[in-house]
Scaffold this motif. Sequence first.
Motif, mmCIF file in Angstrom:
data_model
loop_
_atom_site.group_PDB
_atom_site.id
_atom_site.type_symbol
_atom_site.label_atom_id
_atom_site.label_comp_id
_atom_site.label_asym_id
_atom_site.label_seq_id
_atom_site.Cartn_x
_atom_site.Cartn_y
_atom_site.Cartn_z
ATOM 1 N N GLU A 55 0.828 -1.213 0.000
ATOM 2 C CA GLU A 55 0.000 0.000 0.000
ATOM 3 C C GLU A 55 0.857 1.256 0.000
ATOM 4 O O GLU A 55 0.418 2.305 -0.453
ATOM 5 N N THR A 56 2.074 1.147 0.513
ATOM 6 C CA THR A 56 2.984 2.293 0.571
ATOM 7 C C THR A 56 3.849 2.431 -0.674
ATOM 8 O O THR A 56 4.719 3.304 -0.731
ATOM 9 N N ASP A 57 3.608 1.590 -1.678
ATOM 10 C CA ASP A 57 4.387 1.670 -2.924
ATOM 11 C C ASP A 57 4.270 3.079 -3.495
ATOM 12 O O ASP A 57 3.166 3.594 -3.672
ATOM 13 N N PRO A 58 5.395 3.729 -3.798
ATOM 14 C CA PRO A 58 5.349 5.124 -4.268
ATOM 15 C C PRO A 58 4.682 5.317 -5.621
ATOM 16 O O PRO A 58 4.352 6.442 -5.995
ATOM 17 N N GLU A 61 -1.632 4.951 -5.149
ATOM 18 C CA GLU A 61 -2.335 5.374 -3.946
ATOM 19 C C GLU A 61 -3.650 4.606 -3.873
ATOM 20 O O GLU A 61 -4.185 4.172 -4.904
ATOM 21 N N LYS A 82 -0.139 6.979 -8.945
ATOM 22 C CA LYS A 82 0.013 8.216 -8.186
ATOM 23 C C LYS A 82 -0.313 9.439 -9.034
ATOM 24 O O LYS A 82 -0.820 10.447 -8.533
#
Length: 286
Positions: A55-58, A61, A82
Amino acid sequence: MNQDIIRLYDEYTHAPLPRRVFLERLSVLAGSSAAAAALLPVLENNYAHAAMVAETDPRIEVEKVSWDATGQAINGYLAKPKSGTKLGAVIVIHENRGLNPHIQDVARRMAAEGFLALAPDMLSPVGGTPADEDAARDMIGKLDREKTVAGLVAAVPYMAKRPEAAGKVGCVGFCWGGAMANMMAVRSPELAAAVAYYGSQPTAADAAKIKARVMLHYAGLDERINAGIPAYEEALKKAGVNYQVFVYDGVNHAFNNDTNTARYDAAAAKLAWERTVGFLKQSLVA
């Protein structure tokens, strides 16, 4: 893994068998209750592995969303790149255990591939997906099929109208969700593409109504589901539907589910995923 054990687990998850009966029969096949207990972690899903895309993959979102479907609210898990607009939209439909971490991860994988991805919780009308997978399976078995399909069909205009979307919407479903993907193709003339992984097939009369492009993935050892392939393929041909069928030899039902050690097949899953992504990009973005 003994194929009789795989068949028993498939019967347990789809027939379904009560857990007590499943464990009794597993003990017989395994040779003892201790051996059966040792097999359970291999047979059952382990969601600790459900994070190919965090979930924190840049790149992405995520957010929780809901939409109205014939007077009832359906909740979902939305994942998107993103940045970027005019995205192909994909509805990711869960298996018969509800919206779990694995399917949320599949939605994130779709987002990482550049899609606007929505994973609906089709147990929303009855309180949402519970933590107990057997309870979720039983709840799904009691859903009104027509209302469930209508809820998924309602997600098509919802996704098409999102500001990030280009307008074309497709779907991909797994197991129970594969059956629902087939039914979405039947019921939604606005759906551009449907991908069904080892999902049961609609009737020939329903198949004749399909307007979407269709891609079908099947496991070579999945006798229960594969029995319906010839009639479905004949109906699709007769109706002039643009379709593709792939059968992956030597693999089991749910071969794409990387949280299930007994049935996951990395090579088949990789190839099916590459085909799926390419098909959806061609259908929704090109």
